[in-house]
Design an enzyme around this catalytic site. Sequence first.
Site, short mmCIF file in Angstrom:
data_model
loop_
_atom_site.label_atom_id
_atom_site.label_comp_id
_atom_site.label_asym_id
_atom_site.label_seq_id
_atom_site.Cartn_x
_atom_site.Cartn_y
_atom_site.Cartn_z
N ARG A 63 -10.81 9.41 6.37
CA ARG A 63 -10.76 10.85 6.64
C ARG A 63 -9.75 11.21 7.71
O ARG A 63 -9.21 12.31 7.73
CB ARG A 63 -12.14 11.37 7.00
N CYS A 121 -14.75 9.81 -17.21
CA CYS A 121 -15.37 9.78 -18.54
C CYS A 121 -14.53 10.51 -19.58
O CYS A 121 -14.43 10.08 -20.73
CB CYS A 121 -16.76 10.40 -18.48
N CYS A 141 -20.74 5.88 -21.56
CA CYS A 141 -21.87 5.58 -20.66
C CYS A 141 -23.16 5.40 -21.44
O CYS A 141 -23.99 4.53 -21.12
CB CYS A 141 -22.02 6.69 -19.63
N CYS A 172 -16.20 6.30 -14.85
CA CYS A 172 -16.98 6.16 -16.07
C CYS A 172 -17.66 4.79 -16.06
O CYS A 172 -17.01 3.77 -15.85
CB CYS A 172 -16.08 6.30 -17.30
N ASP A 207 -12.27 6.21 -0.14
CA ASP A 207 -13.24 7.27 -0.36
C ASP A 207 -12.56 8.38 -1.14
O ASP A 207 -11.41 8.23 -1.58
CB ASP A 207 -13.80 7.79 0.97
N HIS A 256 -17.65 9.06 -5.12
CA HIS A 256 -16.64 9.34 -4.09
C HIS A 256 -15.27 8.83 -4.54
O HIS A 256 -14.54 8.21 -3.77
CB HIS A 256 -17.03 8.70 -2.76
N CYS A 277 -21.63 11.34 -21.74
CA CYS A 277 -20.47 10.49 -22.01
C CYS A 277 -20.85 9.42 -23.04
O CYS A 277 -21.77 8.62 -22.80
CB CYS A 277 -19.98 9.83 -20.73
N ASP A 332 -23.02 5.48 -2.86
CA ASP A 332 -23.95 6.47 -2.32
C ASP A 332 -23.58 7.87 -2.83
O ASP A 332 -22.45 8.14 -3.22
CB ASP A 332 -23.94 6.46 -0.79
N GLU A 333 -24.54 8.75 -2.83
CA GLU A 333 -24.34 10.17 -3.14
C GLU A 333 -23.48 10.39 -4.39
O GLU A 333 -22.43 11.03 -4.33
CB GLU A 333 -23.68 10.86 -1.94
#
Length: 230
Positions: free
Chosen positions: A61, A153, A211, A166, A90, A140, A208, A197-198
Amino acid sequence: MVRIAEHVEIRAVDARGLLWGVQTLLQGIEAGSAKTASIARGEIVDHPAYSWRAMMLDPVRSFLDLNFIRRTIRVMSAYKLNVLHLHLIDDHAWRFESKAFPGCNPPGEPLYTEAELRELVAFAGRHGVEIVPEFDFPGHAHAGVRAYPELDCEGKTRPMDEAIFCAGKPFTWEFMDKVIAEAAEIFPSRYLHLGADEPFAVKRWTTCPHCQARMKEKGVTTTAALYHTF
């Protein structure tokens, strides 16, 4: 063990313990007047309460100059912190030089070259610090998908916080395998932190076909369960 008498004696079970003993010795030195200094006699017998004593830097960042990171490592060593968690990939940027996928490193965007990271790992090792790199994917993934839309995807680039790899395309797994292999050649750490995460965009996996096919292959019925196959 640090014993200070007529002579200084430092004993430890390994080289890193000797380094911590030296740091303890240095911290006991008190500056006097002019060019003098003193240290109290005595014996210190010590051992770490925790084997993992870490701090984190996030140059994704806000890019951090290598000299700043080296200075941080020296301070960590003085306080006997032994793990530097270095966040390199990230949504916002890709600070890790990838020769397998050079598109992840757009011209003009600051990064750390493989040679610079090898030197940093060696520098940290001399100061008793292990570097654990963090690569955020499959979530991320804005920086990665921006460079290689086929990771998405639908083969699209996405806004910040909406990009995710994807889970079903073979290219996704080829991409991750090669990037992780590059990292493993640079960082001798026992660990590589894959963010995971997240995953805000994981809902895209529900529609998809790639997937969905992987969910069937893995015998899972929810995207959350598919996520854990990573």
